[in-house]
Motif scaffolding. Sequence first.
Motif, PDB file in Angstrom:
ATOM      1  N   LYS A  60     -72.388 -28.911 -27.344  1.00 36.17           N
ATOM      2  CA  LYS A  60     -72.027 -30.216 -27.915  1.00 36.17           C
ATOM      3  C   LYS A  60     -72.581 -30.425 -29.326  1.00 36.17           C
ATOM      4  N   ASP A  61     -73.646 -29.717 -29.717  1.00 34.79           N
ATOM      5  CA  ASP A  61     -74.163 -29.836 -31.078  1.00 34.79           C
ATOM      6  C   ASP A  61     -73.388 -28.985 -32.082  1.00 34.79           C
ATOM      7  N   PHE A  62     -72.496 -28.117 -31.565  1.00 32.35           N
ATOM      8  CA  PHE A  62     -71.785 -27.167 -32.429  1.00 32.35           C
ATOM      9  C   PHE A  62     -70.262 -27.259 -32.309  1.00 32.35           C
ATOM     10  N   ALA A  63     -69.766 -27.890 -31.239  1.00 39.39           N
ATOM     11  CA  ALA A  63     -68.324 -27.884 -30.985  1.00 39.39           C
ATOM     12  C   ALA A  63     -67.896 -29.215 -30.377  1.00 39.39           C
ATOM     13  N   PRO A  64     -67.385 -30.144 -31.181  1.00 40.72           N
ATOM     14  CA  PRO A  64     -66.913 -31.421 -30.634  1.00 40.72           C
ATOM     15  C   PRO A  64     -65.595 -31.251 -29.888  1.00 40.72           C
ATOM     16  N   LEU A  65     -65.165 -32.328 -29.237  1.00 41.64           N
ATOM     17  CA  LEU A  65     -63.862 -32.342 -28.585  1.00 41.64           C
ATOM     18  C   LEU A  65     -62.762 -32.367 -29.640  1.00 41.64           C
ATOM     19  N   ASP A  72     -65.285 -38.332 -33.886  1.00 42.09           N
ATOM     20  CA  ASP A  72     -66.137 -37.189 -33.560  1.00 42.09           C
ATOM     21  C   ASP A  72     -66.709 -37.441 -32.166  1.00 42.09           C
ATOM     22  N   ALA A  73     -66.172 -36.750 -31.160  1.00 34.93           N
ATOM     23  CA  ALA A  73     -66.547 -36.994 -29.767  1.00 34.93           C
ATOM     24  C   ALA A  73     -67.200 -35.747 -29.179  1.00 34.93           C
ATOM     25  N   ARG A  74     -68.335 -35.943 -28.509  1.00 43.63           N
ATOM     26  CA  ARG A  74     -69.069 -34.822 -27.910  1.00 43.63           C
ATOM     27  C   ARG A  74     -69.557 -35.233 -26.523  1.00 43.63           C
ATOM     28  N   ARG A  75     -69.339 -34.343 -25.538  1.00 46.08           N
ATOM     29  CA  ARG A  75     -69.800 -34.608 -24.176  1.00 46.08           C
ATOM     30  C   ARG A  75     -71.225 -34.081 -24.013  1.00 46.08           C
TER      31      ARG A  75
END
Length: 726
Positions: A708-713, A699-702
């Motif tokens: 970023k709190d709603f749509a990870p990479l 689970d990666a988030r920029r």
Amino acid sequence: MIRRLLLASTVSVSAFAFAQPALAQDMSDPTAAPAPVKVDVKADRDDDMRDIIITAPFEQSEADVLSGTSVLSGQELTRSLKPTIGETLARLPGVSATSFGPSASRPILRGFQGERIRVLTDGIGSIDVSNTSVDHAVIIDPLLAERIEVLRGPSALLFGSSAVGGVVNVIDTRIPRSVPVKGYRLSGTATYGSAANERSFGGAGDVAVGEHLVLHADGSYSKTDDLRIGGYALTPERRREALATSLLPVDPADPEPIDYAANAAIKGTLPNSASRTWTAGAGASIITDSGNLGVSYSHYDSLYGVPIRYATLPGEGQEAPRLSIVQNRVDLRGEVDTGGGFLDKIKVRAGQASYRHFELEEDGSVGTAFYNKGLEGRLELIQADHGGWKGASGVQFFNRIFDVKGEEAFLPKNETNQTGFFTLQQLDLGAFKAEGGLRYELTDVAARTPADDLRFFHGARHFQALSGSIGASYAISDPIRIGINLSHTERAPSAEELFANGGHAGTQAYELGSADFRLEKSWGLEATLHAHGEGFSFDASAYYNKFSNYISENQVNQAVCEAAAAPSGREVEFPCFQFSQSDARYYGVEAQGSILLARIGDFKINADALGDYVHANIVDQGPIPRIPAPRVLGGLEAQSDRITGRIEAERVFDQNRVTAFETPTKGYTMVNASISLSPFGADNKTTLNISANNIFDVDARRHASFLKDFAPLAGRDIRATLRFSL
């Protein structure tokens, strides 16, 4: 003949630039200009000049450029290719991406984005509205890129004072630069990516008609499904909020109650993230021993969804918007050798585009329409080399007419005109090199507000900006060169920063500008180290920027926006964010290196690593929002003429330096592997790259992403890319 044609076009473009009234019509977005490479009509140019920077008036080695640079071409570009420019470049040092879903991801350079970087296509701006909001895509198709260059530091001032963060230049073949040796030239790229069931292909072809005329055609198509992710769509904190809200009583008067528990349970796929994009283009060039002159036409058409910002608290709304984008564009590029003397070459570049995008509601109706018309041109006079002294001087202009209509009309119709005069001078004495540049800009920004509209500013602002840089480098030994640069930049505020007054669903903010803003000014200092020798290379930069009148957007009391909206009777449905000016400081480091570990048969075993860090603060207030987290990336690669295998790991650290309206972002470690096959040997440019990205489905988030709190990479993504050139 070519000289007469180009000189005529140069005069006409220059005359047009100076004949524009302060507020003209049908022109473009600020940007920069090209540097067409020198043409050889006898043979094709080597397209994989990895160590040469051509985004400049004269070509230079990467090791000789006085500031940090990066180049993606050949096999590296094939391996890095993604549907957006931001994601394609995100593994370069000092580069991150806005990551507003898989279809809208703009580059971030040294923590700067939006108005502080320039994204160019073959030297001219993309003439879109991607700088206006992070949910707007950059209108450049990576599938058709021949090479991509990233130029940071003071040299970027050649392309506009707004390029304090740097310049990204995507170089394509739409206007041919050389006559094909075989009479024709074909290239193509096809990609499949499992994470979004991505199916993409693009191709380009040139054909010689007679001795000097070359015709070009190209096109691309890409289609993706909703993105597969490596866990829940919401972060653990947002999931806890949604689950707690789901336990509250449902308002019986609410006609469409939100299922908060269902929001918390979304996992494995990112709804409303599918896309479809196609492009087509044609061009022609007249190419002789003394120069070239070419034109092109291109069409871009895209439909993509924006990931949903799911409601987790009472009173929050949620939408599933889609964006329909169309751009039609005409470009011109020319270059002529003057025959020596003081001037070596004259270069001209211009582009005109008409852009629109519709933000569609869930029922397919148009909620908001964005229109942008632009024209940009650039003329460069390249000095001949005299005893190691060379330089370039010129003029750049653009005009942009931007209008927003509908529910999200947060700006009045506005027009921007800018004319910039620049010079870059370089002295090369072998071990010692020096460089200096100067840029003077005149900018007019006008709000075309109807007389009866009391919400927006009425009138125009006028700015004069002077920017400059000076730097030097010294070779302390054959492989090692050190350098230092000092720069001063002055940037005129954009129409968005001056005139915004309205709700913007893309960023979930009511945005409020200020027509009283002054020039944003900064002083920058950068130190560089380049070490390149047999079996090793190392490049590093450390930089510091001191801003006055820095423009930032910060959350303020709702009453501020309510007072601004009162004259129009509109409601303030989003949190209130206001642009303001203050002092700010940026500093950071970036480095990359590689070393040859061993030779085993036909294989070279290399190890490489890169890292970057940026610290940004508003004086007496705290961190600047959405600054990328520190990270390191290391790889091990086995190379031969026919097979290259690579495995790498990227560690992105926690980002806990946040503003009051941000949340911290947890770090992650992502492991990728790839194998590249050149079945016909190194001399043939046909390659097949098979890669496994995010192998462990993390689970990666920029941190820089609004979503970023709603749509990870993307989760685990198996990609296959075939690239050929005939």
